[in-house]
Design a protein around this motif. Structure first.
Motif, PDB file in Angstrom:
ATOM      1  N   ASN A 199     -15.623 -29.233 -36.106  1.00 41.57           N
ATOM      2  CA  ASN A 199     -15.594 -29.999 -34.861  1.00 41.57           C
ATOM      3  C   ASN A 199     -14.285 -29.670 -34.132  1.00 41.57           C
ATOM      4  O   ASN A 199     -13.202 -29.952 -34.636  1.00 41.57           O
ATOM      5  CB  ASN A 199     -15.678 -31.494 -35.182  1.00 41.57           C
ATOM      6  N   LEU A 200     -14.387 -29.109 -32.934  1.00 42.23           N
ATOM      7  CA  LEU A 200     -13.209 -28.731 -32.164  1.00 42.23           C
ATOM      8  C   LEU A 200     -12.831 -29.753 -31.102  1.00 42.23           C
ATOM      9  O   LEU A 200     -11.831 -29.574 -30.413  1.00 42.23           O
ATOM     10  CB  LEU A 200     -13.440 -27.378 -31.480  1.00 42.23           C
ATOM     11  N   THR A 201     -13.600 -30.818 -30.964  1.00 46.23           N
ATOM     12  CA  THR A 201     -13.339 -31.774 -29.892  1.00 46.23           C
ATOM     13  C   THR A 201     -12.251 -32.773 -30.297  1.00 46.23           C
ATOM     14  O   THR A 201     -12.047 -33.037 -31.485  1.00 46.23           O
ATOM     15  CB  THR A 201     -14.607 -32.573 -29.529  1.00 46.23           C
ATOM     16  N   PRO A 202     -11.578 -33.387 -29.324  1.00 44.61           N
ATOM     17  CA  PRO A 202     -10.608 -34.437 -29.656  1.00 44.61           C
ATOM     18  C   PRO A 202     -11.239 -35.815 -29.791  1.00 44.61           C
ATOM     19  O   PRO A 202     -10.591 -36.720 -30.312  1.00 44.61           O
ATOM     20  CB  PRO A 202      -9.654 -34.412 -28.455  1.00 44.61           C
ATOM     21  N   GLY A 203     -12.510 -35.994 -29.325  1.00 49.19           N
ATOM     22  CA  GLY A 203     -13.064 -37.338 -29.325  1.00 49.19           C
ATOM     23  C   GLY A 203     -14.571 -37.438 -29.363  1.00 49.19           C
ATOM     24  O   GLY A 203     -15.128 -38.421 -28.879  1.00 49.19           O
ATOM     25  N   GLN A 204     -15.239 -36.444 -29.931  1.00 52.48           N
ATOM     26  CA  GLN A 204     -16.690 -36.499 -30.080  1.00 52.48           C
ATOM     27  C   GLN A 204     -17.065 -36.269 -31.536  1.00 52.48           C
ATOM     28  O   GLN A 204     -16.893 -35.171 -32.051  1.00 52.48           O
ATOM     29  CB  GLN A 204     -17.382 -35.443 -29.209  1.00 52.48           C
ATOM     30  N   PRO A 205     -17.586 -37.275 -32.236  1.00 55.11           N
ATOM     31  CA  PRO A 205     -18.093 -37.040 -33.585  1.00 55.11           C
ATOM     32  C   PRO A 205     -19.392 -36.238 -33.526  1.00 55.11           C
ATOM     33  O   PRO A 205     -20.137 -36.314 -32.549  1.00 55.11           O
ATOM     34  CB  PRO A 205     -18.363 -38.451 -34.122  1.00 55.11           C
ATOM     35  N   PHE A 206     -19.658 -35.479 -34.582  1.00 54.80           N
ATOM     36  CA  PHE A 206     -20.947 -34.803 -34.763  1.00 54.80           C
ATOM     37  C   PHE A 206     -21.718 -35.515 -35.872  1.00 54.80           C
ATOM     38  O   PHE A 206     -21.119 -35.981 -36.853  1.00 54.80           O
ATOM     39  CB  PHE A 206     -20.784 -33.347 -35.215  1.00 54.80           C
ATOM     40  N   THR A 207     -23.037 -35.586 -35.758  1.00 51.27           N
ATOM     41  CA  THR A 207     -23.830 -35.940 -36.926  1.00 51.27           C
ATOM     42  C   THR A 207     -23.696 -34.832 -37.966  1.00 51.27           C
ATOM     43  O   THR A 207     -23.274 -33.719 -37.649  1.00 51.27           O
ATOM     44  CB  THR A 207     -25.309 -36.116 -36.548  1.00 51.27           C
ATOM     45  N   PRO A 208     -24.030 -35.108 -39.245  1.00 50.50           N
ATOM     46  CA  PRO A 208     -23.953 -34.047 -40.253  1.00 50.50           C
ATOM     47  C   PRO A 208     -24.655 -32.784 -39.754  1.00 50.50           C
ATOM     48  O   PRO A 208     -25.776 -32.846 -39.249  1.00 50.50           O
ATOM     49  CB  PRO A 208     -24.684 -34.648 -41.452  1.00 50.50           C
ATOM     50  N   PRO A 209     -24.002 -31.626 -39.853  1.00 43.99           N
ATOM     51  CA  PRO A 209     -24.552 -30.413 -39.261  1.00 43.99           C
ATOM     52  C   PRO A 209     -25.818 -29.948 -39.971  1.00 43.99           C
ATOM     53  O   PRO A 209     -25.876 -29.906 -41.198  1.00 43.99           O
ATOM     54  CB  PRO A 209     -23.424 -29.397 -39.429  1.00 43.99           C
ATOM     55  N   ALA A 210     -26.833 -29.589 -39.180  1.00 49.46           N
ATOM     56  CA  ALA A 210     -28.071 -29.017 -39.699  1.00 49.46           C
ATOM     57  C   ALA A 210     -28.067 -27.522 -39.396  1.00 49.46           C
ATOM     58  O   ALA A 210     -27.843 -27.109 -38.253  1.00 49.46           O
ATOM     59  CB  ALA A 210     -29.281 -29.680 -39.056  1.00 49.46           C
ATOM     60  N   ARG A 248     -13.449 -30.227 -23.984  1.00 51.66           N
ATOM     61  CA  ARG A 248     -13.587 -28.941 -23.320  1.00 51.66           C
ATOM     62  C   ARG A 248     -14.372 -28.023 -24.233  1.00 51.66           C
ATOM     63  O   ARG A 248     -14.240 -28.088 -25.459  1.00 51.66           O
ATOM     64  CB  ARG A 248     -12.217 -28.317 -23.009  1.00 51.66           C
ATOM     65  N   GLU A 249     -15.160 -27.160 -23.627  1.00 49.29           N
ATOM     66  CA  GLU A 249     -15.902 -26.216 -24.439  1.00 49.29           C
ATOM     67  C   GLU A 249     -14.978 -25.117 -24.956  1.00 49.29           C
ATOM     68  O   GLU A 249     -13.986 -24.780 -24.305  1.00 49.29           O
ATOM     69  CB  GLU A 249     -17.037 -25.587 -23.609  1.00 49.29           C
ATOM     70  N   PRO A 250     -15.269 -24.555 -26.126  1.00 51.14           N
ATOM     71  CA  PRO A 250     -16.397 -24.885 -26.998  1.00 51.14           C
ATOM     72  C   PRO A 250     -16.148 -26.166 -27.787  1.00 51.14           C
ATOM     73  O   PRO A 250     -15.012 -26.515 -28.083  1.00 51.14           O
ATOM     74  CB  PRO A 250     -16.484 -23.678 -27.927  1.00 51.14           C
ATOM     75  N   ALA A 251     -17.243 -26.829 -28.124  1.00 52.64           N
ATOM     76  CA  ALA A 251     -17.160 -28.069 -28.886  1.00 52.64           C
ATOM     77  C   ALA A 251     -17.108 -27.820 -30.387  1.00 52.64           C
ATOM     78  O   ALA A 251     -16.584 -28.648 -31.134  1.00 52.64           O
ATOM     79  CB  ALA A 251     -18.352 -28.966 -28.561  1.00 52.64           C
ATOM     80  N   GLY A 252     -17.696 -26.728 -30.844  1.00 57.11           N
ATOM     81  CA  GLY A 252     -17.778 -26.461 -32.278  1.00 57.11           C
ATOM     82  C   GLY A 252     -17.477 -25.010 -32.620  1.00 57.11           C
ATOM     83  O   GLY A 252     -17.523 -24.117 -31.763  1.00 57.11           O
TER      84      GLY A 252
END
Length: 263
Positions: A60-71, A251-255
């Motif tokens: 996860n490269l974002t400062p404030g967006q959680p990701f659900t477990p990656p599929a 900012r992109e990229p997010a991941g």
């Protein structure tokens, strides 16, 4: 931080997002791969070409967006789990709106051209872990598939959005042993729900994974917010609702993904 390895999965719902509690993952059963042969190829011939093993690291490269477990799915090149510019299918919609990976698992199990897949065992939070959750910001998944699997697709929900995902659609796997490939994943709006940015319309962990506390939210789609759009680059957080762009924006990229062929 310790790598969080691949967890096995079944058709059951994979992400529990209920109440005001921190989102967790509910996984059980064997790793999943394709089911019925839907494309007419000779399955036995492909399996005879030998298994290949890969390590897929998602960050996860974002400062404030959680990701659900990656599929992550390894598949033949004709597979499209989602496609920018097209309407979202039901599995993608469920991930984007509700963090519900169950329909995606069902799609994977029913599609023979998807040769192997798996889901991480925890949400991925920003590296600073602003909600003090103890969750990781990256996960490493190890998968094996026969040589007919030449491409990879990755999908996670951007948790603090109405219908946002971060993903990669059908990118090549490394061919040589010990080779690796690096990819950057952008955020997308799947066009199925209005972006109200109100906590009451988001899944409950939208607050707890970043702020460490919060109430409200829903794990069900609201027909009153339905849109009839297509998957497109995400416009980001505008601040029109409860979401502060300085906290939840990115900012992109997010991941980030690194894919290594192990053998």
């Amino acid at each position: 931080m310790t790598d969080h390895d691949l967890m096995p999965t079944t058709r059951r719902g994979l992400l529990a997002l209920g109440g005001a509690a921190l989102g967790t993952t509910a996984l059980a059963g064997p790793s999943f791969a394709g089911g019925d042969d839907n494309d007419g190829d000779d399955d036995d011939d492909d399996r005879g070409r030998g298994a290949r093993s890969y390590r897929v690291t998602v960050a996860n490269l974002t400062p404030g967006q959680p990701f659900t477990p990656p599929a992550v799915a390894l598949h033949r090149p004709a597979v499209e789990v989602f496609s920018v510019g097209d309407p979202a299918n039901e599995p993608t919609r469920q991930v984007a709106e509700n963090g519900n990976l169950g329909p995606l698992v069902e799609l994977i199990e029913a599609t023979d051209a998807i040769r192997a897949a798996g889901v991480g065992d925890a949400p991925l939070v920003p590296a600073s872990d602003p909600g003090d959750t103890g969750n990781p910001y990256y996960a490493s998944l190890e998968l094996s598939a026969d040589a007919s699997a030449t491409h990879l697709t990755f999908l996670s929900m951007l948790v603090a959005t109405n219908d946002g995902i971060v993903g990669l659609d059908t990118v090549p796997l490394p061919e040589r042993v010990n080779a690796s490939m690096t990819y950057y994943a952008n955020g997308y709006d799947v066009g199925t729900e209005e972006n109200t940015e109100r906590f009451e319309d988001l899944v409950p962990p939208a607050q707890t994974l970043i702020l460490g506390e919060g109430e409200g939210g829903t794990t069900e789609s609201d027909p009153d917010l339905a849109e009839d759009g297509v998957i497109r680059p995400h416009p980001g957080i505008t601040g029109d609702g409860d979401l502060d762009p300085a906290v939840y924006g990115w900012r992109e990229p997010a991941g980030y993904l690194q894919v290594e062929r192990l053998d």
